[in-house]
Write an enzyme that holds these catalytic residues in place. Structure first.
Site, PDB file in Angstrom:
ATOM      1  N   ASP A  32      38.861  -3.009 -40.747  1.00 14.37           N
ATOM      2  CA  ASP A  32      38.866  -1.561 -40.555  1.00 14.37           C
ATOM      3  C   ASP A  32      38.138  -1.229 -39.253  1.00 14.37           C
ATOM      4  O   ASP A  32      37.087  -1.789 -38.951  1.00 14.37           O
ATOM      5  CB  ASP A  32      38.176  -0.885 -41.749  1.00 14.37           C
ATOM      6  N   ASN A  88      42.791   4.539 -51.814  1.00 19.81           N
ATOM      7  CA  ASN A  88      42.674   5.994 -51.751  1.00 19.81           C
ATOM      8  C   ASN A  88      44.075   6.571 -51.876  1.00 19.81           C
ATOM      9  O   ASN A  88      45.017   6.047 -51.278  1.00 19.81           O
ATOM     10  CB  ASN A  88      42.050   6.429 -50.423  1.00 19.81           C
ATOM     11  N   GLN A  95      42.897   9.931 -48.578  1.00 19.83           N
ATOM     12  CA  GLN A  95      43.782   9.018 -47.857  1.00 19.83           C
ATOM     13  C   GLN A  95      44.092   9.634 -46.498  1.00 19.83           C
ATOM     14  O   GLN A  95      44.420  10.832 -46.410  1.00 19.83           O
ATOM     15  CB  GLN A  95      45.075   8.791 -48.659  1.00 19.83           C
ATOM     16  N   SER A  96      43.990   8.854 -45.438  1.00 21.31           N
ATOM     17  CA  SER A  96      44.277   9.385 -44.097  1.00 21.31           C
ATOM     18  C   SER A  96      45.486   8.722 -43.450  1.00 21.31           C
ATOM     19  O   SER A  96      46.132   9.325 -42.594  1.00 21.31           O
ATOM     20  CB  SER A  96      43.047   9.244 -43.191  1.00 21.31           C
ATOM     21  N   VAL A  97      45.800   7.495 -43.844  1.00 22.68           N
ATOM     22  CA  VAL A  97      46.988   6.813 -43.310  1.00 22.68           C
ATOM     23  C   VAL A  97      47.968   6.638 -44.470  1.00 22.68           C
ATOM     24  O   VAL A  97      47.646   5.974 -45.469  1.00 22.68           O
ATOM     25  CB  VAL A  97      46.634   5.447 -42.685  1.00 22.68           C
ATOM     26  N   HIS A 101      47.483   0.933 -48.598  1.00 21.15           N
ATOM     27  CA  HIS A 101      46.544  -0.111 -48.158  1.00 21.15           C
ATOM     28  C   HIS A 101      45.409  -0.230 -49.153  1.00 21.15           C
ATOM     29  O   HIS A 101      44.920   0.759 -49.687  1.00 21.15           O
ATOM     30  CB  HIS A 101      46.005   0.174 -46.752  1.00 21.15           C
ATOM     31  N   HIS A 103      41.611  -1.252 -49.612  1.00 22.08           N
ATOM     32  CA  HIS A 103      40.334  -1.506 -48.930  1.00 22.08           C
ATOM     33  C   HIS A 103      39.598  -2.615 -49.670  1.00 22.08           C
ATOM     34  O   HIS A 103      39.570  -2.635 -50.912  1.00 22.08           O
ATOM     35  CB  HIS A 103      39.446  -0.257 -48.974  1.00 22.08           C
TER      36      HIS A 103
END
Ligand code: DGP
Length: 115
Positions: A32, A88, A95-97, A101, A103
């Protein structure tokens, strides 16, 4: 024409650089860019699934694979005291992307609840 690929798709396609730690036919994993722990990895399926809510029954094996890769990478990172895995999802999940995914966070004592 507008490039509608997600950031993580661009990393998969090698159009955006990343510190890649694992790659196989189903997923890629990299560090990250804004780590929240000494080890903070993102495991991303090659299949561009936006969120956990977009999973289909046939994706079950893929999700299982992501967790098996998490376990393998945690061992390689020597996270012997434990670690956390997080998906997320959506706005409240921060969640931003919007490319699924997982983590993997470890290397320090984490707290709970996550806030
Ligand atoms: P999430 O908020 O769950 O969607 O997580 C997205 C993560 O992606 C966030 O922890 C920061 C990370 N990230 C954002 N941009 C980049 C980038 O360009 N490279 C890498 N390696 N990670 C990124």
């Amino acid at each position: 024409m507008a490039d509608e690929r997600t950031l993580f798709q661009k990393i998969i396609d090698r159009d955006v650089p990343a510190d890649i730690v694992h790659e196989d036919e189903r997923c890629i994993a990299f560090r990250d860019i804004n780590p929240q722990a000494p080890t903070h990895l993102l495991i991303v399926p090659r299949k561009p699934i936006p969120t956990l809510n977009d999973l289909e029954p046939e994706d079950g094996e893929l999700v299982g694979h992501l967790f098996l890769v998490a376990k393998q990478l945690a061992a390689e990172e020597e996270l012997t005291e434990g670690y956390r895995t997080v998906f997320n999802c959506g706005d409240h999940g921060q969640q931003s992307v919007y490319h699924l995914h997982l983590h993997v966070l470890g290397g320090r004592q984490l707290s709970w609840p996550p806030g």
